[in-house]
Design a protein around this motif. Structure first.
Motif, PDB file in Angstrom:
ATOM      1  N   ILE A   1       0.925  -1.186   0.002  1.00 31.87           N
ATOM      2  CA  ILE A   1       0.031  -0.052  -0.018  1.00 31.87           C
ATOM      3  C   ILE A   1       0.885   1.011  -0.289  1.00 31.87           C
ATOM      4  O   ILE A   1       1.850   1.379   0.822  1.00 31.87           O
ATOM      5  CB  ILE A   1      -1.051  -0.078   1.237  1.00 31.87           C
ATOM      6  CG1 ILE A   1      -1.866  -1.297   1.087  1.00 31.87           C
ATOM      7  CG2 ILE A   1      -1.728   1.348   1.317  1.00 31.87           C
ATOM      8  CD1 ILE A   1      -2.794  -1.559   2.413  1.00 31.87           C
TER       9      ILE A   1
ATOM     10  N   ASN B   1      -3.572   5.878   0.729  1.00 33.03           N
ATOM     11  CA  ASN B   1      -4.942   5.635   1.028  1.00 33.03           C
ATOM     12  C   ASN B   1      -5.749   6.956   1.202  1.00 33.03           C
ATOM     13  O   ASN B   1      -5.209   7.953   1.628  1.00 33.03           O
ATOM     14  CB  ASN B   1      -4.973   4.566   2.200  1.00 33.03           C
ATOM     15  CG  ASN B   1      -4.736   4.985   3.472  1.00 33.03           C
ATOM     16  OD1 ASN B   1      -3.717   5.737   3.776  1.00 33.03           O
ATOM     17  ND2 ASN B   1      -5.367   5.065   4.552  1.00 33.03           N
TER      18      ASN B   1
ATOM     19  N   PHE C   1      -2.658  -1.276  -8.465  1.00 32.71           N
ATOM     20  CA  PHE C   1      -4.035  -1.850  -8.067  1.00 32.71           C
ATOM     21  C   PHE C   1      -4.858  -1.190  -7.172  1.00 32.71           C
ATOM     22  O   PHE C   1      -4.356  -0.449  -5.993  1.00 32.71           O
ATOM     23  CB  PHE C   1      -3.744  -3.337  -7.329  1.00 32.71           C
ATOM     24  CG  PHE C   1      -4.859  -3.902  -6.614  1.00 32.71           C
ATOM     25  CD1 PHE C   1      -5.597  -4.797  -7.651  1.00 32.71           C
ATOM     26  CD2 PHE C   1      -5.165  -4.033  -5.514  1.00 32.71           C
ATOM     27  CE1 PHE C   1      -6.755  -5.320  -7.253  1.00 32.71           C
ATOM     28  CE2 PHE C   1      -6.402  -4.696  -5.043  1.00 32.71           C
ATOM     29  CZ  PHE C   1      -7.137  -5.345  -5.838  1.00 32.71           C
ATOM     30  N   ILE C   2      -6.206  -1.070  -7.234  1.00 28.72           N
ATOM     31  CA  ILE C   2      -6.904  -0.162  -6.418  1.00 28.72           C
ATOM     32  C   ILE C   2      -7.992  -1.123  -5.717  1.00 28.72           C
ATOM     33  O   ILE C   2      -8.698  -1.670  -6.124  1.00 28.72           O
ATOM     34  CB  ILE C   2      -7.834   0.855  -7.413  1.00 28.72           C
ATOM     35  CG1 ILE C   2      -7.084   1.519  -8.257  1.00 28.72           C
ATOM     36  CG2 ILE C   2      -8.847   1.601  -6.422  1.00 28.72           C
ATOM     37  CD1 ILE C   2      -7.825   2.161  -9.525  1.00 28.72           C
ATOM     38  N   GLN C   3      -7.832  -1.008  -4.322  1.00 28.73           N
ATOM     39  CA  GLN C   3      -8.482  -2.027  -3.422  1.00 28.73           C
ATOM     40  C   GLN C   3      -9.673  -0.863  -2.804  1.00 28.73           C
ATOM     41  O   GLN C   3      -9.376   0.454  -2.554  1.00 28.73           O
ATOM     42  CB  GLN C   3      -7.717  -2.189  -2.219  1.00 28.73           C
ATOM     43  CG  GLN C   3      -8.351  -3.246  -1.057  1.00 28.73           C
ATOM     44  CD  GLN C   3      -7.342  -3.625  -0.060  1.00 28.73           C
ATOM     45  OE1 GLN C   3      -6.192  -2.904   0.013  1.00 28.73           O
ATOM     46  NE2 GLN C   3      -7.950  -4.260   0.773  1.00 28.73           N
ATOM     47  N   ASN C   4     -10.968  -1.407  -2.857  1.00 24.19           N
ATOM     48  CA  ASN C   4     -12.147  -0.683  -2.412  1.00 24.19           C
ATOM     49  C   ASN C   4     -12.768   0.360  -3.323  1.00 24.19           C
ATOM     50  O   ASN C   4     -13.286   1.208  -2.827  1.00 24.19           O
ATOM     51  CB  ASN C   4     -11.767  -0.278  -0.726  1.00 24.19           C
ATOM     52  CG  ASN C   4     -11.371  -1.246   0.112  1.00 24.19           C
ATOM     53  OD1 ASN C   4     -11.873  -2.521   0.011  1.00 24.19           O
ATOM     54  ND2 ASN C   4     -10.816  -0.777   1.146  1.00 24.19           N
ATOM     55  N   GLU C   5     -12.394   0.085  -4.503  1.00 24.88           N
ATOM     56  CA  GLU C   5     -12.610   1.383  -5.273  1.00 24.88           C
ATOM     57  C   GLU C   5     -14.285   1.364  -5.535  1.00 24.88           C
ATOM     58  O   GLU C   5     -14.602   2.756  -5.394  1.00 24.88           O
ATOM     59  CB  GLU C   5     -12.134   0.993  -6.946  1.00 24.88           C
ATOM     60  CG  GLU C   5     -12.509   2.113  -7.622  1.00 24.88           C
ATOM     61  CD  GLU C   5     -11.892   1.743  -9.280  1.00 24.88           C
ATOM     62  OE1 GLU C   5     -11.941   2.582 -10.116  1.00 24.88           O
ATOM     63  OE2 GLU C   5     -11.371   0.494  -9.608  1.00 24.88           O
TER      64      GLU C   5
ATOM     65  N   SER D   1     -15.871   1.866  -1.938  1.00 24.10           N
ATOM     66  CA  SER D   1     -15.630   3.374  -1.157  1.00 24.10           C
ATOM     67  C   SER D   1     -16.815   4.615  -1.660  1.00 24.10           C
ATOM     68  O   SER D   1     -17.260   5.276  -0.880  1.00 24.10           O
ATOM     69  CB  SER D   1     -14.483   3.742  -1.693  1.00 24.10           C
ATOM     70  OG  SER D   1     -14.439   4.316  -2.977  1.00 24.10           O
TER      71      SER D   1
ATOM     72  N   VAL E   1     -15.824  -0.461   4.721  1.00 19.42           N
ATOM     73  CA  VAL E   1     -14.710  -0.666   4.436  1.00 19.42           C
ATOM     74  C   VAL E   1     -13.468  -0.218   5.373  1.00 19.42           C
ATOM     75  O   VAL E   1     -12.548  -0.570   5.719  1.00 19.42           O
ATOM     76  CB  VAL E   1     -14.097  -0.264   3.077  1.00 19.42           C
ATOM     77  CG1 VAL E   1     -13.958  -1.663   2.074  1.00 19.42           C
ATOM     78  CG2 VAL E   1     -14.796   0.683   2.442  1.00 19.42           C
TER      79      VAL E   1
ATOM     80  N   VAL F   1     -10.059   4.242   0.014  1.00 17.62           N
ATOM     81  CA  VAL F   1      -9.505   3.509  -1.021  1.00 17.62           C
ATOM     82  C   VAL F   1      -8.018   3.503  -0.915  1.00 17.62           C
ATOM     83  O   VAL F   1      -7.352   4.284  -0.305  1.00 17.62           O
ATOM     84  CB  VAL F   1      -9.673   4.467  -2.420  1.00 17.62           C
ATOM     85  CG1 VAL F   1      -9.121   3.924  -3.683  1.00 17.62           C
ATOM     86  CG2 VAL F   1     -11.130   4.707  -2.603  1.00 17.62           C
ATOM     87  N   LYS F   2      -7.633   2.131  -1.274  1.00 19.05           N
ATOM     88  CA  LYS F   2      -6.231   1.733  -1.067  1.00 19.05           C
ATOM     89  C   LYS F   2      -5.541   1.744  -2.485  1.00 19.05           C
ATOM     90  O   LYS F   2      -6.058   1.050  -2.999  1.00 19.05           O
ATOM     91  CB  LYS F   2      -5.824   0.600  -0.142  1.00 19.05           C
ATOM     92  CG  LYS F   2      -6.359   1.016   1.292  1.00 19.05           C
ATOM     93  CD  LYS F   2      -6.425  -0.286   2.034  1.00 19.05           C
ATOM     94  CE  LYS F   2      -6.770  -0.450   3.526  1.00 19.05           C
ATOM     95  NZ  LYS F   2      -7.041   0.764   4.357  1.00 19.05           N
TER      96      LYS F   2
ATOM     97  N   GLN G   1      -2.001   0.106  -4.169  1.00 19.15           N
ATOM     98  CA  GLN G   1      -1.089  -0.814  -3.935  1.00 19.15           C
ATOM     99  C   GLN G   1      -0.248  -0.849  -5.328  1.00 19.15           C
ATOM    100  O   GLN G   1      -0.776  -0.751  -6.451  1.00 19.15           O
ATOM    101  CB  GLN G   1      -1.789  -2.281  -3.776  1.00 19.15           C
ATOM    102  CG  GLN G   1      -2.616  -2.079  -2.343  1.00 19.15           C
ATOM    103  CD  GLN G   1      -3.002  -3.676  -2.141  1.00 19.15           C
ATOM    104  OE1 GLN G   1      -2.990  -4.520  -2.898  1.00 19.15           O
ATOM    105  NE2 GLN G   1      -3.501  -3.887  -0.907  1.00 19.15           N
TER     106      GLN G   1
END
Length: 80
Positions: free
Chosen positions: A3, A6, A27-31, A34, A41, A49-50, A52
């Protein structure tokens, strides 16, 4: 994947664009979550949004993110 950032959705997309401009894969986590239910989340929905990046790109990505947070974005538009 590590990460590197965020934040809120719109801010994360700005950072993603800056990273991709430097040819760093993100890489977009929780796109999507969110925007739908950010409080699911993260606690209170804060910075859901995280972003990575690969370990090999981490140092370069860290510089891009730090420049963004410091407001040092020399964005080239191609206009002359």
């Amino acid at each position: 994947m590590i990460i590197v950032f965020n934040g809120a959705y719109f801010e994360a997309m700005n950072v993603r664009n800056l990273l991709e401009e430097k040819e760093i894969s993100v890489f977009i986590q929780n796109e999507y979550m969110s925007s739908i239910e950010p409080w699911v989340v993260t606690s209170g929905g804060l910075n859901p949004v995280k972003l990575q990046v690969d370990e090999a790109d981490f140092e370069d990505a860290k510089i891009v993110v730090q420049n963004y947070l410091d407001g040092n974005n020399n964005i080239e538009t191609g206009d002359k």
